[in-house]
Design an enzyme around this catalytic site. Structure first.
Site, PDB file in Angstrom:
ATOM      1  N   ASP A   7      30.909  49.571  24.814  1.00 18.40           N
ATOM      2  CA  ASP A   7      29.452  49.483  24.755  1.00 18.40           C
ATOM      3  C   ASP A   7      28.919  50.792  24.188  1.00 18.40           C
ATOM      4  O   ASP A   7      29.350  51.859  24.610  1.00 18.40           O
ATOM      5  CB  ASP A   7      28.914  49.261  26.178  1.00 18.40           C
ATOM      6  CG  ASP A   7      27.403  49.123  26.181  1.00 18.40           C
ATOM      7  OD1 ASP A   7      26.931  47.978  26.180  1.00 18.40           O
ATOM      8  OD2 ASP A   7      26.696  50.154  26.155  1.00 18.40           O
ATOM      9  N   PRO A  52      21.059  -2.840  36.864  1.00 17.08           N
ATOM     10  CA  PRO A  52      20.805  -3.164  38.280  1.00 17.08           C
ATOM     11  C   PRO A  52      20.675  -1.890  39.122  1.00 17.08           C
ATOM     12  O   PRO A  52      19.879  -1.832  40.041  1.00 17.08           O
ATOM     13  CB  PRO A  52      22.041  -3.957  38.702  1.00 17.08           C
ATOM     14  CG  PRO A  52      22.674  -4.425  37.428  1.00 17.08           C
ATOM     15  CD  PRO A  52      22.303  -3.442  36.361  1.00 17.08           C
ATOM     16  N   LYS A  70      36.896  60.609  15.663  1.00 17.49           N
ATOM     17  CA  LYS A  70      36.701  62.031  15.913  1.00 17.49           C
ATOM     18  C   LYS A  70      37.949  62.649  16.535  1.00 17.49           C
ATOM     19  O   LYS A  70      38.605  62.035  17.356  1.00 17.49           O
ATOM     20  CB  LYS A  70      35.555  62.251  16.907  1.00 17.49           C
ATOM     21  CG  LYS A  70      34.374  61.410  16.607  1.00 17.49           C
ATOM     22  CD  LYS A  70      33.385  61.518  17.749  1.00 17.49           C
ATOM     23  CE  LYS A  70      32.567  60.255  17.841  1.00 17.49           C
ATOM     24  NZ  LYS A  70      31.784  60.127  19.009  1.00 17.49           N
ATOM     25  N   ASP A  90      35.091  53.929  14.506  1.00 21.10           N
ATOM     26  CA  ASP A  90      35.955  55.004  14.993  1.00 21.10           C
ATOM     27  C   ASP A  90      37.263  54.489  15.552  1.00 21.10           C
ATOM     28  O   ASP A  90      37.586  53.310  15.435  1.00 21.10           O
ATOM     29  CB  ASP A  90      35.226  55.942  15.949  1.00 21.10           C
ATOM     30  CG  ASP A  90      34.389  55.195  16.942  1.00 21.10           C
ATOM     31  OD1 ASP A  90      34.921  54.221  17.487  1.00 21.10           O
ATOM     32  OD2 ASP A  90      33.225  55.582  17.142  1.00 21.10           O
ATOM     33  N   GLY A 115      33.578  51.342  19.881  1.00 23.46           N
ATOM     34  CA  GLY A 115      34.384  50.698  20.912  1.00 23.46           C
ATOM     35  C   GLY A 115      33.552  50.455  22.166  1.00 23.46           C
ATOM     36  O   GLY A 115      32.648  51.225  22.482  1.00 23.46           O
ATOM     37  N   THR A 171      32.170  46.865  28.005  1.00 25.93           N
ATOM     38  CA  THR A 171      32.708  48.209  28.156  1.00 25.93           C
ATOM     39  C   THR A 171      34.154  48.163  28.658  1.00 25.93           C
ATOM     40  O   THR A 171      34.585  47.167  29.263  1.00 25.93           O
ATOM     41  CB  THR A 171      31.801  49.026  29.087  1.00 25.93           C
ATOM     42  OG1 THR A 171      32.195  50.390  29.013  1.00 25.93           O
ATOM     43  CG2 THR A 171      31.878  48.539  30.526  1.00 25.93           C
ATOM     44  N   ILE A 226      27.659  53.423  26.740  1.00 24.12           N
ATOM     45  CA  ILE A 226      28.492  53.948  27.819  1.00 24.12           C
ATOM     46  C   ILE A 226      29.507  54.912  27.208  1.00 24.12           C
ATOM     47  O   ILE A 226      30.421  54.491  26.486  1.00 24.12           O
ATOM     48  CB  ILE A 226      29.173  52.815  28.608  1.00 24.12           C
ATOM     49  CG1 ILE A 226      28.094  52.003  29.329  1.00 24.12           C
ATOM     50  CG2 ILE A 226      30.173  53.388  29.628  1.00 24.12           C
ATOM     51  CD1 ILE A 226      28.599  50.895  30.205  1.00 24.12           C
ATOM     52  N   MET A 266      38.384  58.492  29.530  1.00 22.41           N
ATOM     53  CA  MET A 266      38.873  59.740  28.939  1.00 22.41           C
ATOM     54  C   MET A 266      39.514  60.641  29.987  1.00 22.41           C
ATOM     55  O   MET A 266      39.312  61.849  29.990  1.00 22.41           O
ATOM     56  CB  MET A 266      37.709  60.491  28.252  1.00 22.41           C
ATOM     57  CG  MET A 266      37.136  59.718  27.083  1.00 22.41           C
ATOM     58  SD  MET A 266      35.674  60.474  26.362  1.00 22.41           S
ATOM     59  CE  MET A 266      34.385  59.806  27.387  1.00 22.41           C
TER      60      MET A 266
HETATM   61  N1  SAH Z   1      31.888  53.208  24.674  1.00 16.88           N
HETATM   62  C1  SAH Z   1      33.220  52.944  25.176  1.00 16.88           C
HETATM   63  C2  SAH Z   1      33.853  54.175  25.773  1.00 16.88           C
HETATM   64  C3  SAH Z   1      34.032  55.314  24.819  1.00 16.88           C
HETATM   65  S1  SAH Z   1      34.847  56.694  25.546  1.00 16.88           S
HETATM   66  C4  SAH Z   1      33.170  51.814  26.190  1.00 16.88           C
HETATM   67  O1  SAH Z   1      32.102  51.385  26.611  1.00 16.88           O
HETATM   68  O2  SAH Z   1      34.246  51.322  26.555  1.00 16.88           O
HETATM   69  C5  SAH Z   1      36.517  56.379  25.129  1.00 16.88           C
HETATM   70  C6  SAH Z   1      37.321  56.017  26.361  1.00 16.88           C
HETATM   71  O3  SAH Z   1      37.118  54.678  26.705  1.00 16.88           O
HETATM   72  C7  SAH Z   1      38.796  56.127  26.189  1.00 16.88           C
HETATM   73  O4  SAH Z   1      39.254  57.464  26.321  1.00 16.88           O
HETATM   74  C8  SAH Z   1      39.298  55.271  27.305  1.00 16.88           C
HETATM   75  O5  SAH Z   1      39.215  55.942  28.534  1.00 16.88           O
HETATM   76  C9  SAH Z   1      38.271  54.174  27.335  1.00 16.88           C
HETATM   77  N2  SAH Z   1      38.717  52.967  26.615  1.00 16.88           N
HETATM   78  C10 SAH Z   1      38.095  52.370  25.591  1.00 16.88           C
HETATM   79  N3  SAH Z   1      38.749  51.263  25.181  1.00 16.88           N
HETATM   80  C11 SAH Z   1      39.818  51.164  25.989  1.00 16.88           C
HETATM   81  C12 SAH Z   1      40.891  50.221  26.086  1.00 16.88           C
HETATM   82  N4  SAH Z   1      41.003  49.165  25.283  1.00 16.88           N
HETATM   83  N5  SAH Z   1      41.837  50.428  27.040  1.00 16.88           N
HETATM   84  C13 SAH Z   1      41.746  51.469  27.864  1.00 16.88           C
HETATM   85  N6  SAH Z   1      40.755  52.381  27.815  1.00 16.88           N
HETATM   86  C14 SAH Z   1      39.804  52.235  26.906  1.00 16.88           C
END
Ligand code: SAH
Length: 466
Positions: free
Chosen positions: A306, A43, A273, A251, A304, A334, A309, A386
């Site tokens: 991206d 309906p 590294k 790494d 780790g 990232t 970045i 870093m």
């Molecule tokens: N390509 C990575 C960054 C590499 S440089 C990205 O996009 O996240 C490495 C730095 O990333 C570290 O010295 C720290 O400053 C940061 N980092 C990466 N993983 C992290 C986490 N789980 N907690 C805090 N800092 C992080």
């Protein structure tokens, strides 16, 4: 087995849906996707169905169900909330040997609708025999993550080459081997990446060139962002490539939980590294990637966050490109995004920050070469990767360039992992706090008024520190 799974061809067949609500609309949508001619008896119609009627996609009879509605129909679905009506539809349909489904009443159904994963022409259907639709949906969600979105295009490719392959290989075992290679090797990857033309050429070459299956056995490098630590933050594509790699180079930032998800048989090479050997090691990694790919391996370079970045991903692919090695790049979450979300700190905010900058605080010869004037701009969030070793310099320079001494700054340690810890201070106080606290790498710094919002937003934090 309580039900026989079948796939029905209802293209251009008349199908009946009784009911005009949301559930009826969903069933109508499904039938239309399968190419049926749908008639709705009810309906009233809800908005979605009214639109379909206006667009001429369905026929509608604005009335209650009558047995005559079943005349000539190939399939019927009852989606009314009237149990007696549903019962009547079920019985009348069964008398006429018309397949009938009654929503949520398995005992009245002659067929049930499975939960589906649609990668047409590939379709996976899941049924719990009507016992638990939720369970079927959960299972479906798991499978969705495993089946790439472009699986359908892979099936179309297989269809295009079915005959040529049949002619080329008379023996069925040979044929099966050939397709196994195509459907899970580099050719499949080409399709997933939208390089369908290349995939066609590669298959063509493999079919024609009697002995040459070079293109199918070429090594390839996957440069994959693994996100900041929590395995839940991986992308579907990252996970898929992790599960088909022959060798993985990873790494320090890649957590053990993430590494666990790499294919068990894959060889694992740690290339973490040490800061002082940066340049040399990077060169070696680049060469290693080339060497392994040349051996025909599927090489996973897991990084780790991206890869683009602060990940030196650009340098790695430069070498690969120069050497003519195939590669794919998979973005990751990232650290800035991951840590900010898990710490309850929005990186931008209408009132406090209209921009956000990501910088590296890596020390060169004991100093930090940054554009301090730009970083000290108001209404801006600054994220420092870093930055721990240079924290003193960082805070001092930002103050010297005009930031207020009480500007909040957060240090996030091992963000998104179970060990996440957030330490909050100001540009003036944080270096002192950190000097007397045990801090574990990796750490990320976030400077800006947005850090104050954490108190309001961090209710969901699971980490143990504050
Ligand atoms: N390509 C990575 C960054 C590499 S440089 C990205 O996009 O996240 C490495 C730095 O990333 C570290 O010295 C720290 O400053 C940061 N980092 C990466 N993983 C992290 C986490 N789980 N907690 C805090 N800092 C992080």
């Amino acid at each position: 087995m309580d039900f026989l799974p079948v796939f029905l061809n209802i293209k251009n067949q008349p199908c009946l849906v009784v009911g005009g609500g949301e559930i009826a609309a969903r069933k109508v949508g499904l039938l239309l996707r399968a190419g049926a001619r749908v008639a709705v008896v009810s309906p009233l119609l809800n908005d979605a169905l009214t639109e379909l009627r206006a667009a001429g996609k369905i026929q509608h009879r604005a009335a209650h169900f009558q047995e005559s509605d079943l005349a000539g129909t190939a399939l019927a679905i009852a989606a009314t909330d009237d149990i007696a009506v549903n019962q009547l539809i079920s019985e009348s349909a069964k008398q006429r040997s018309i397949p009938v489904n009654v929503v949520d009443q398995p005992e009245l159904c002659s067929f049930i609708l499975p939960s589906i994963i649609d990668r047409s022409p590939v379709i996976a259907a899941i049924s719990t025999g009507g016992t638990s639709p939720v369970l079927a949906r959960l299972l479906r969600a798991r499978l969705e993550t495993l089946i790439p979105a472009s699986y359908g295009r892979l099936a179309e490719l297989a269809a295009r080459f079915r005959d040529p392959v049949k002619q080329r290989f008379e023996n069925t075992t040979q044929r099966r081997r050939f397709w196994e290679k195509i459907l899970q090797g580099p050719v499949a990857e080409m399709v997933y990446n939208g390089r369908d033309d290349e995939a066609d050429i590669a298959i063509q070459a493999a079919v024609e060139g009697a002995s040459s299956t070079d293109a199918l056995e070429r090594g390839e490098v996957y440069l994959v962002g693994a996100g900041p630590g929590d395995p839940d933050l991986l992308t579907f594509r990252a996970l898929r490539l992790m599960q088909q790699a022959d060798v993985v180079l990873y790494d320090r930032l890649v957590t053990p939980e993430i590494l666990d998800l790499v294919r068990r048989e894959a060889e694992r090479i740690y290339v973490g590294k040490k800061r002082a050997y940066h340049t040399l090691r990077q060169e070696e990694i680049n060469q290693e990637l080339v060497r392994l790919a040349r051996q025909g391996k599927r090489v996973l370079r897991l990084k780790g966050g991206d890869p683009f970045i602060f990940g030196r991903g650009g340098e790695e692919i430069e070498t690969l490109a120069e050497e003519g090695i195939q590669f794919q790049i998979v973005p990751g979450i990232t650290a800035a995004s991951g840590c900010a979300s898990y710490a309850g700190i929005p990186l931008t905010h209408r009132d406090y920050a209209q921009s956000v900058v990501f910088v590296t605080g890596h020390l060169k010869d004991g100093s930090m070469d940054l554009n301090w004037v730009n970083l000290a701009q108001p209404q801006q969030t600054v994220v420092i990767y870093m930055g721990l070793a240079g924290l003193d310099i960082l805070c001092r320079e930002l103050i010297n360039h005009g930031m207020p001494t009480d500007r909040p700054i957060a240090l996030i340690q091992q963000g998104t992992t179970p060990h996440q810890r957030v330490i909050i201070g100001t540009l003036e106080t944080l270096p002192g706090i950190v000097a007397t606290t045990e801090v574990h790498a990796p750490t990320l710094l976030i400077v800006g008024e947005v850090v104050r919002l954490r108190d309001k937003l961090a209710w969901f934090e699971t980490g143990n520190g504050h």
